[in-house]
Design a protein around this motif. Structure first.
Motif, mmCIF file in Angstrom:
data_model
loop_
_atom_site.group_PDB
_atom_site.id
_atom_site.type_symbol
_atom_site.label_atom_id
_atom_site.label_comp_id
_atom_site.label_asym_id
_atom_site.label_seq_id
_atom_site.Cartn_x
_atom_site.Cartn_y
_atom_site.Cartn_z
ATOM 1 N N ASN A 160 5.024 -17.413 -1.082
ATOM 2 C CA ASN A 160 6.398 -17.530 -1.039
ATOM 3 C C ASN A 160 7.554 -16.478 -1.564
ATOM 4 O OD1 ASN A 160 6.123 -19.251 -2.877
ATOM 5 N ND2 ASN A 160 7.411 -20.759 -1.318
ATOM 6 N N TYR A 161 6.336 -15.155 -1.078
ATOM 7 C CA TYR A 161 7.202 -14.434 -2.010
ATOM 8 C C TYR A 161 7.743 -13.265 -1.045
ATOM 9 C CZ TYR A 161 2.828 -13.286 -3.833
ATOM 10 O OH TYR A 161 1.487 -12.822 -4.419
ATOM 11 N N SER A 162 8.533 -11.797 -1.195
ATOM 12 C CA SER A 162 8.938 -10.899 -0.725
ATOM 13 C C SER A 162 8.652 -9.844 -1.469
ATOM 14 C CB SER A 162 10.326 -10.527 -0.349
ATOM 15 O OG SER A 162 11.046 -10.836 -0.590
ATOM 16 N N ASP A 163 7.960 -10.025 -2.739
ATOM 17 C CA ASP A 163 8.203 -8.216 -3.184
ATOM 18 C C ASP A 163 6.628 -7.786 -3.306
ATOM 19 O OD1 ASP A 163 7.931 -6.318 -5.516
ATOM 20 O OD2 ASP A 163 9.942 -7.685 -6.981
ATOM 21 N N PRO A 164 5.972 -6.661 -3.244
ATOM 22 C CA PRO A 164 3.868 -6.615 -3.240
ATOM 23 C C PRO A 164 4.174 -6.530 -5.149
ATOM 24 C CG PRO A 164 5.326 -4.769 -2.222
ATOM 25 C CD PRO A 164 6.755 -6.005 -3.053
ATOM 26 N N HIS A 165 5.201 -6.187 -6.096
ATOM 27 C CA HIS A 165 4.618 -6.136 -7.237
ATOM 28 C C HIS A 165 4.772 -7.521 -7.205
ATOM 29 C CE1 HIS A 165 5.888 -1.877 -7.089
ATOM 30 N NE2 HIS A 165 7.224 -1.725 -6.785
ATOM 31 N N ASP A 209 6.163 -4.072 -13.703
ATOM 32 C CA ASP A 209 6.185 -5.242 -14.206
ATOM 33 C C ASP A 209 6.970 -6.021 -13.195
ATOM 34 O OD1 ASP A 209 3.609 -5.253 -15.308
ATOM 35 O OD2 ASP A 209 5.012 -4.235 -17.100
ATOM 36 N N VAL A 210 6.987 -7.400 -13.240
ATOM 37 C CA VAL A 210 7.889 -7.825 -12.751
ATOM 38 C C VAL A 210 8.317 -9.430 -14.255
ATOM 39 C CG1 VAL A 210 6.833 -8.350 -10.349
ATOM 40 C CG2 VAL A 210 6.119 -10.239 -12.268
ATOM 41 N N ALA A 226 2.398 -9.492 -6.289
ATOM 42 C CA ALA A 226 1.295 -9.546 -5.346
ATOM 43 C C ALA A 226 0.353 -8.745 -6.272
ATOM 44 C CB ALA A 226 1.298 -9.533 -4.127
ATOM 45 N N ALA A 227 0.946 -7.703 -7.533
ATOM 46 C CA ALA A 227 -0.234 -6.248 -7.632
ATOM 47 C C ALA A 227 0.439 -7.232 -9.278
ATOM 48 C CB ALA A 227 0.941 -5.178 -7.556
ATOM 49 N N CYS A 228 1.022 -7.613 -9.723
ATOM 50 C CA CYS A 228 0.900 -7.675 -10.978
ATOM 51 C C CYS A 228 -0.045 -9.136 -10.993
ATOM 52 C CB CYS A 228 2.283 -8.272 -11.603
ATOM 53 S SG CYS A 228 2.974 -7.065 -11.808
ATOM 54 N N LEU A 229 0.185 -10.266 -9.509
ATOM 55 C CA LEU A 229 -0.265 -11.544 -9.803
ATOM 56 C C LEU A 229 -2.114 -10.522 -10.161
ATOM 57 C CD1 LEU A 229 0.932 -14.222 -7.247
ATOM 58 C CD2 LEU A 229 0.624 -14.032 -9.605
ATOM 59 N N LEU A 230 -2.516 -9.575 -8.855
ATOM 60 C CA LEU A 230 -4.676 -9.048 -9.220
ATOM 61 C C LEU A 230 -4.610 -8.795 -10.446
ATOM 62 C CD1 LEU A 230 -6.443 -8.712 -7.389
ATOM 63 C CD2 LEU A 230 -5.349 -6.259 -6.818
ATOM 64 N N LYS A 231 -3.912 -8.445 -11.360
ATOM 65 C CA LYS A 231 -3.930 -7.166 -12.044
ATOM 66 C C LYS A 231 -3.993 -8.298 -13.772
ATOM 67 C CE LYS A 231 -1.043 -4.422 -13.250
ATOM 68 N NZ LYS A 231 0.205 -3.645 -13.912
ATOM 69 N N ASP A 232 -3.376 -9.915 -13.307
ATOM 70 C CA ASP A 232 -2.866 -10.488 -14.406
ATOM 71 C C ASP A 232 -3.993 -11.611 -14.150
ATOM 72 O OD1 ASP A 232 -1.351 -12.548 -16.398
ATOM 73 O OD2 ASP A 232 -2.510 -14.012 -15.133
ATOM 74 N N TRP A 233 -4.763 -11.833 -12.619
ATOM 75 C CA TRP A 233 -5.675 -12.799 -12.556
ATOM 76 C C TRP A 233 -6.809 -11.663 -13.118
ATOM 77 C CZ3 TRP A 233 -9.828 -11.921 -8.772
ATOM 78 C CH2 TRP A 233 -11.254 -12.591 -8.866
ATOM 79 N N ILE A 234 -7.307 -10.531 -13.192
ATOM 80 C CA ILE A 234 -8.667 -9.772 -13.286
ATOM 81 C C ILE A 234 -8.803 -9.820 -14.814
ATOM 82 C CG2 ILE A 234 -9.484 -7.065 -13.758
ATOM 83 C CD1 ILE A 234 -8.208 -6.888 -10.363
ATOM 84 N N LYS A 235 -7.912 -9.379 -15.099
ATOM 85 C CA LYS A 235 -7.080 -9.496 -16.808
ATOM 86 C C LYS A 235 -7.731 -10.088 -18.183
ATOM 87 C CE LYS A 235 -4.270 -7.516 -20.518
ATOM 88 N NZ LYS A 235 -2.979 -7.775 -21.274
ATOM 89 N N ASN A 236 -7.387 -11.607 -16.863
ATOM 90 C CA ASN A 236 -7.296 -12.881 -18.013
ATOM 91 C C ASN A 236 -8.411 -14.405 -17.288
ATOM 92 O OD1 ASN A 236 -5.623 -12.896 -19.476
ATOM 93 N ND2 ASN A 236 -4.362 -12.962 -17.886
ATOM 94 N N LEU A 237 -9.419 -12.839 -16.512
ATOM 95 C CA LEU A 237 -10.941 -13.940 -16.422
ATOM 96 C C LEU A 237 -11.628 -13.933 -17.087
ATOM 97 C CD1 LEU A 237 -12.360 -11.909 -12.940
ATOM 98 C CD2 LEU A 237 -11.598 -14.171 -13.410
ATOM 99 N N LYS A 238 -12.165 -15.169 -16.951
ATOM 100 C CA LYS A 238 -13.367 -15.491 -18.434
ATOM 101 C C LYS A 238 -14.273 -14.787 -18.431
ATOM 102 C CE LYS A 238 -16.080 -19.781 -19.880
ATOM 103 N NZ LYS A 238 -16.050 -20.361 -19.470
ATOM 104 N N LEU A 298 0.994 -1.080 -0.232
ATOM 105 C CA LEU A 298 -0.201 -0.394 -0.185
ATOM 106 C C LEU A 298 0.401 1.324 -0.094
ATOM 107 C CD1 LEU A 298 -2.404 -1.314 1.945
ATOM 108 C CD2 LEU A 298 -2.924 -1.002 -0.135
ATOM 109 N N ASP A 299 2.113 0.950 0.414
ATOM 110 C CA ASP A 299 2.695 2.223 0.560
ATOM 111 C C ASP A 299 3.944 2.073 -0.219
ATOM 112 O OD1 ASP A 299 1.175 3.864 2.601
ATOM 113 O OD2 ASP A 299 2.561 2.616 4.226
ATOM 114 N N THR A 300 4.246 0.843 -1.281
ATOM 115 C CA THR A 300 5.330 1.524 -1.987
ATOM 116 C C THR A 300 4.830 1.799 -3.452
ATOM 117 O OG1 THR A 300 5.321 -1.170 -1.647
ATOM 118 C CG2 THR A 300 6.211 -0.817 -3.581
ATOM 119 N N PRO A 301 6.144 2.781 -4.241
ATOM 120 C CA PRO A 301 6.097 3.422 -5.089
ATOM 121 C C PRO A 301 5.751 2.966 -5.705
ATOM 122 C CG PRO A 301 7.700 4.310 -3.494
ATOM 123 C CD PRO A 301 7.010 3.010 -2.909
#
Length: 183
Positions: A60-65, A39-40, A67-79, A30-33
């Protein structure tokens, strides 16, 4: 989204949505510039997506980016988009007719199918949190930036014509911004 419901029948929300948002918070996202703008590496994203497909929500990852990319990717690729196709024209018309008021936007969301309604409501709440002033001063992602990032992925433009897609993008962004402001 249906796949997540199969994993946990008692869940009102897809596990990927809640788990990725939770992980993003835990990692200080939430506070990551420029969160959601960075992108990762494609192989890292692919690896994490494969784990999710195997019902591994350990994140099990430590980069918030990530998580952000996973969220965008999931939403974008919903059927089916979070704002389902049968509701697309109505949302766009609301923007064109300048009918984006708290009551009209809330009513629109309330009329969505339950899984879409619950998921979009959760996402909107998360985006509101992300765009709160105490976070924006660090992440630089105000409501206009976030609406631009998410407007074109929570909808799926029914046209495949580039000029229509580009023209619709600003309307999708305006509707997304109204959702964040009023829901």
């Amino acid at each position: 989204m249906e796949r997540s419901m199969e994993i946990s029948p008692s869940a009102k929300l897809p596990l990927i949505l809640t788990s990725v948002c939770t992980k993003l918070r835990e990692l200080g996202g939430l506070d990551t510039p420029c969160i959601f703008r960075v992108d990762v590496e494609p192989h890292i994203l692919k690896q994490q997506k494969e784990k999710l497909l195997q019902n591994d929500y350990s994140h099990n990852y430590s980069d918030p980016h990530i998580a952000a990319c996973l969220l965008k990717d999931w939403i974008k690729n919903l059927k089916e988009a979070l704002i389902p196709h049968p509701f697309y024209d109505r949302a766009i018309q609301m923007v064109k007719e300048q009918q984006l008021y708290p009551q009209t936007v809330q009513q629109f969301i309330a009329e969505l199918p339950i899984l879409h309604r619950e998921s979009i409501s959760y996402l909107i709440k998360f985006l509101k949190e992300l765009t709160a002033e105490e976070h924006v001063q660090h992440n630089k992602m105000n409501i206009a930036n976030i609406s631009l990032m998410f407007g074109t992925i929570i909808f799926k433009c029914p046209s495949d014509q580039p000029t229509v897609i580009i023209a619709q993008a600003s309307l999708q962004t305006a509707f997304t911004k109204a959702c964040i402001q009023f829901c």
